[in-house]
Design an enzyme around this catalytic site. Structure first.
Site, PDB file in Angstrom:
ATOM      1  N   THR A 150      -4.849  13.220   5.327  1.00 45.74           N
ATOM      2  CA  THR A 150      -3.443  13.410   5.707  1.00 45.74           C
ATOM      3  C   THR A 150      -3.280  14.714   6.488  1.00 45.74           C
ATOM      4  O   THR A 150      -2.618  14.754   7.535  1.00 45.74           O
ATOM      5  CB  THR A 150      -2.525  13.371   4.469  1.00 45.74           C
ATOM      6  N   LYS A 199       5.383   1.781  -3.232  1.00 43.32           N
ATOM      7  CA  LYS A 199       5.263   3.145  -3.776  1.00 43.32           C
ATOM      8  C   LYS A 199       5.510   3.066  -5.277  1.00 43.32           C
ATOM      9  O   LYS A 199       6.163   2.132  -5.746  1.00 43.32           O
ATOM     10  CB  LYS A 199       6.316   4.055  -3.124  1.00 43.32           C
ATOM     11  N   LYS A 226       0.869  -1.173   0.000  1.00 41.19           N
ATOM     12  CA  LYS A 226       0.000   0.000   0.000  1.00 41.19           C
ATOM     13  C   LYS A 226       0.904   1.219   0.000  1.00 41.19           C
ATOM     14  O   LYS A 226       1.847   1.311   0.789  1.00 41.19           O
ATOM     15  CB  LYS A 226      -0.870  -0.014   1.266  1.00 41.19           C
ATOM     16  N   ASP A 279      -0.417  10.689  -4.493  1.00 40.23           N
ATOM     17  CA  ASP A 279       0.721  11.357  -3.845  1.00 40.23           C
ATOM     18  C   ASP A 279       0.895  12.636  -4.648  1.00 40.23           C
ATOM     19  O   ASP A 279      -0.047  13.075  -5.328  1.00 40.23           O
ATOM     20  CB  ASP A 279       1.974  10.458  -3.873  1.00 40.23           C
TER      21      ASP A 279
HETATM   22  P1  NDP Z   1       0.347  17.963  -3.878  1.00 41.62           P
HETATM   23  O1  NDP Z   1       0.885  17.671  -5.237  1.00 41.62           O
HETATM   24  O2  NDP Z   1      -1.120  18.105  -3.696  1.00 41.62           O
HETATM   25  O3  NDP Z   1       1.027  19.297  -3.300  1.00 41.62           O
HETATM   26  C1  NDP Z   1       2.402  19.454  -3.180  1.00 41.62           C
HETATM   27  C2  NDP Z   1       2.636  20.896  -2.823  1.00 41.62           C
HETATM   28  O4  NDP Z   1       4.003  21.105  -2.480  1.00 41.62           O
HETATM   29  C3  NDP Z   1       2.353  21.844  -3.997  1.00 41.62           C
HETATM   30  O5  NDP Z   1       1.832  23.037  -3.497  1.00 41.62           O
HETATM   31  C4  NDP Z   1       3.755  22.055  -4.577  1.00 41.62           C
HETATM   32  O6  NDP Z   1       3.907  23.235  -5.325  1.00 41.62           O
HETATM   33  C5  NDP Z   1       4.536  22.150  -3.301  1.00 41.62           C
HETATM   34  N1  NDP Z   1       5.958  21.963  -3.519  1.00 41.62           N
HETATM   35  C6  NDP Z   1       6.588  20.995  -4.212  1.00 41.62           C
HETATM   36  N2  NDP Z   1       7.909  21.178  -4.178  1.00 41.62           N
HETATM   37  C7  NDP Z   1       8.104  22.301  -3.440  1.00 41.62           C
HETATM   38  C8  NDP Z   1       9.250  22.994  -3.016  1.00 41.62           C
HETATM   39  N3  NDP Z   1      10.467  22.594  -3.368  1.00 41.62           N
HETATM   40  N4  NDP Z   1       9.070  24.105  -2.238  1.00 41.62           N
HETATM   41  C9  NDP Z   1       7.850  24.517  -1.871  1.00 41.62           C
HETATM   42  N5  NDP Z   1       6.723  23.891  -2.261  1.00 41.62           N
HETATM   43  C10 NDP Z   1       6.865  22.797  -3.026  1.00 41.62           C
HETATM   44  O7  NDP Z   1       0.956  16.835  -2.924  1.00 41.62           O
HETATM   45  P2  NDP Z   1       0.456  16.380  -1.491  1.00 41.62           P
HETATM   46  O8  NDP Z   1      -0.047  17.549  -0.727  1.00 41.62           O
HETATM   47  O9  NDP Z   1      -0.404  15.204  -1.673  1.00 41.62           O
HETATM   48  O10 NDP Z   1       1.824  15.830  -0.855  1.00 41.62           O
HETATM   49  C11 NDP Z   1       2.735  16.690  -0.171  1.00 41.62           C
HETATM   50  C12 NDP Z   1       3.701  15.824   0.623  1.00 41.62           C
HETATM   51  O11 NDP Z   1       2.968  15.016   1.545  1.00 41.62           O
HETATM   52  C13 NDP Z   1       4.558  14.849  -0.188  1.00 41.62           C
HETATM   53  O12 NDP Z   1       5.807  14.693   0.443  1.00 41.62           O
HETATM   54  C14 NDP Z   1       3.777  13.549  -0.070  1.00 41.62           C
HETATM   55  O13 NDP Z   1       4.610  12.417  -0.264  1.00 41.62           O
HETATM   56  C15 NDP Z   1       3.315  13.656   1.371  1.00 41.62           C
HETATM   57  N6  NDP Z   1       2.165  12.820   1.704  1.00 41.62           N
HETATM   58  C16 NDP Z   1       0.979  12.962   1.040  1.00 41.62           C
HETATM   59  C17 NDP Z   1      -0.099  12.175   1.392  1.00 41.62           C
HETATM   60  C18 NDP Z   1      -1.442  12.374   0.785  1.00 41.62           C
HETATM   61  O14 NDP Z   1      -2.382  11.722   1.237  1.00 41.62           O
HETATM   62  N7  NDP Z   1      -1.614  13.253  -0.173  1.00 41.62           N
HETATM   63  C19 NDP Z   1       0.034  11.114   2.409  1.00 41.62           C
HETATM   64  C20 NDP Z   1       1.298  11.128   3.112  1.00 41.62           C
HETATM   65  C21 NDP Z   1       2.317  11.936   2.732  1.00 41.62           C
HETATM   66  P3  NDP Z   1       3.964  23.192  -6.945  1.00 41.62           P
HETATM   67  O15 NDP Z   1       2.536  23.167  -7.363  1.00 41.62           O
HETATM   68  O16 NDP Z   1       4.697  24.433  -7.292  1.00 41.62           O
HETATM   69  O17 NDP Z   1       4.730  21.953  -7.345  1.00 41.62           O
END
Ligand code: NDP
Length: 444
Positions: free
Chosen positions: A209, A126, A90, A166
């Protein structure tokens, strides 16, 4: 460091060259397992660490698709099935140009322990692709997802491997992937989570999350006599995790003053309006800088710097290694008392050391962001039962799970002589369950 741990780390680095994120995750986890390995010499004899650090299966495949100009594009897809000792694999699918096996292995490895911590029967895996959904039309995203699933369907099923979203994979992508799986296999089964509510999704999955992160951090800070009420909070990112963490912090009486994306960050001293962010990010698929168009008193800053904003609680929710040593020092200097990782490994090891040295309460991602996968497992349960729980029922289960993850990690840390160190506590608690299941199942 014991010679066993040292040997395994060295072997992983040799076998997986040029994959620094994977090496970083392995080192962070294995070094913290020392106290458990000392107490359980049988794990070395059974080669538990050697087996844990080698994925059970890795699939890498071509993903050809046709863009809107009629030109054929080719991306690389992959699924890494890391460990199935306690349940079907998962873990999410990530669509981002930086995706390569080193990132997917680091995430898959972390996922083993996170999933174990939820207390639910799910193994770790993953996947993803270097496809960049940014700037692509809906039809291009659909054609990519259909091509991706045309290969992936051979390796997943409701009882074998259940991917989720993700970075870059939300409801739209899960819908296209599910449609193609169903078309190829003729099975309407819970092969993916994060599905739409009208075709097998679970209430609360979208929020899970972010909400779960805040539930766990709330329990952690209340344990030390603090609370979100009246606290100033800085959150990085403005995607799924960041948005729902913001919403829950506000429900608990905190004020979120900043959010970011990879271009820059907004600072709103009056508190971020989460409905505006939802519109920009979820509906218009725009940039965080658009926020100031409707909130002219807020400031937009290009580039990094979000961690220099004064706050009580920091929740990095964007991406790996986004919060470095200097950022951690700035947070400490400004009086930040708690940090919770919404993203996976957003704090570098040096930054984590700064927090621990300065007694900043620190909740590592594998505990703090486990709410997403926990609710995915609840979605799997509902699919198997062919039944749906209400929003409040799922939310209550999520809250219970996050509270018990916190106490499990905190109690384990204390039991192994590392009081208040949730990094050690979460790693050992997650590890012991998987290691014991592997021992029971023989050499497989
Ligand atoms: P999204 O794609 O919805 O959002 C990611 C966000 O992070 C976007 O706003 C993106 O901006 C921003 N971002 C990416 N790189 C950078 C950077 N270098 N500096 C600042 N902002 C940045 O992803 P999620 O919210 O789903 O996931 C975020 C994190 O949480 C990841 O690490 C993921 O693995 C983790 N996670 C997510 C889960 C989930 O259920 N969604 C579960 C557990 C962990 P931009 O649009 O410019 O790329």
């Amino acid at each position: 460091m014991s010679s066993y741990v040292q040997r395994v780390i060295q072997k992983v680095v040799e076998r997986n060259p040029n994959e620094p994120e994977f090496h970083q995750a392995i080192k962070e986890v294995l070094e913290s397992l020392e106290p458990a390995l000392q107490r359980h010499p049988e794990f070395e004899q059974a080669g538990i660490l050697e087996r844990l650090t080698e994925p059970e299966r890795q699939v890498i495949f071509r993903v050809p698709w046709v863009d809107d100009q009629g030109k054929v594009q080719v991306n690389r897809g992959m699924r890494i099935q890391f460990n199935s000792a306690i349940g079907p694999y998962k873990g999410g699918l990530r669509l981002h140009p930086t995706v390569y096996p080193g990132i997917i292995k680091f995430l898959g490895f972390e996922q083993i322990f996170k999933n174990s911590l939820t207390g639910l029967p799910i193994g770790g895996g993953k996947g993803g692709s270097d496809f960049d959904p940014k700037g692509k039309s809906d039809l291009e995203v659909m054609r990519f997802c259909q091509s991706f699933m045309t290969e992936l369907y051979r390796h997943v099923s409701a009882d074998m491997d259940v991917p989720a979203g993700d970075i870059g994979v939300g409801g739209r992508e899960i819908g296209f992937l599910f449609g193609q799986y169903k078309r190829i296999t003729a099975l309407h089964e819970g092969v993916l989570t994060g599905k739409g509510l009208v075709y097998g999704g679970s209430l609360v999955r979208t929020e899970a999350t972010g909400y779960g992160l805040v539930y766990l951090v709330d329990e952690m800070i209340r344990d030390k006599g603090k609370s979100f009420a009246g606290a100033t909070v800085v959150i990085s990112g403005s995607g799924n995790v960041a948005i729902y963490a913001t919403e829950k912090v506000q429900q608990l009486g905190g004020k979120v003053v900043a959010l970011s994306d990879s271009s820059g960050y907004v600072y709103d001293k009056d508190g971020i309006n989460v409905d505006t962010v939802k519109r920009i990010k979820e509906v218009e698929r725009g940039r965080i800088k658009d926020y100031v168009n409707t909130h002219p008193s807020a400031e937009y800053h290009e580039g990094t710097g979000i961690w220099n904003i004064k706050c009580d609680v920091a929740l990095p929710c964007a991406t790996q290694n986004e919060l470095r040593e200097a950022d951690a020092e700035a947070l400490v200097k400004n009086g930040c008392f708690a940090v919770g990782e919404g993203a996976n490994m957003p704090c570098t090891p040096e930054a984590v050391d700064v927090f621990i040295k300065n007694k900043v309460m620190f909740a590592p991602g594998k505990a703090a962001n486990a709410g997403g996968v926990a609710t995915s497992a609840l979605e799997m349960s509902q699919n198997s039962m062919r039944y749906n729980w209400t929003f409040d029922e799922v939310d209550a289960k999520l809250q219970d799970i996050m509270v018990s993850i916190y106490h499990n990690a905190a109690d384990t840390a204390r039991e192994y002589g590392h009081e208040d160190n949730l990094v050690v506590g979460a790693n050992i608690a997650g590890f012991l369950k998987v290691a014991n299941a592997m021992l029971a199942q023989g050499v497989v």
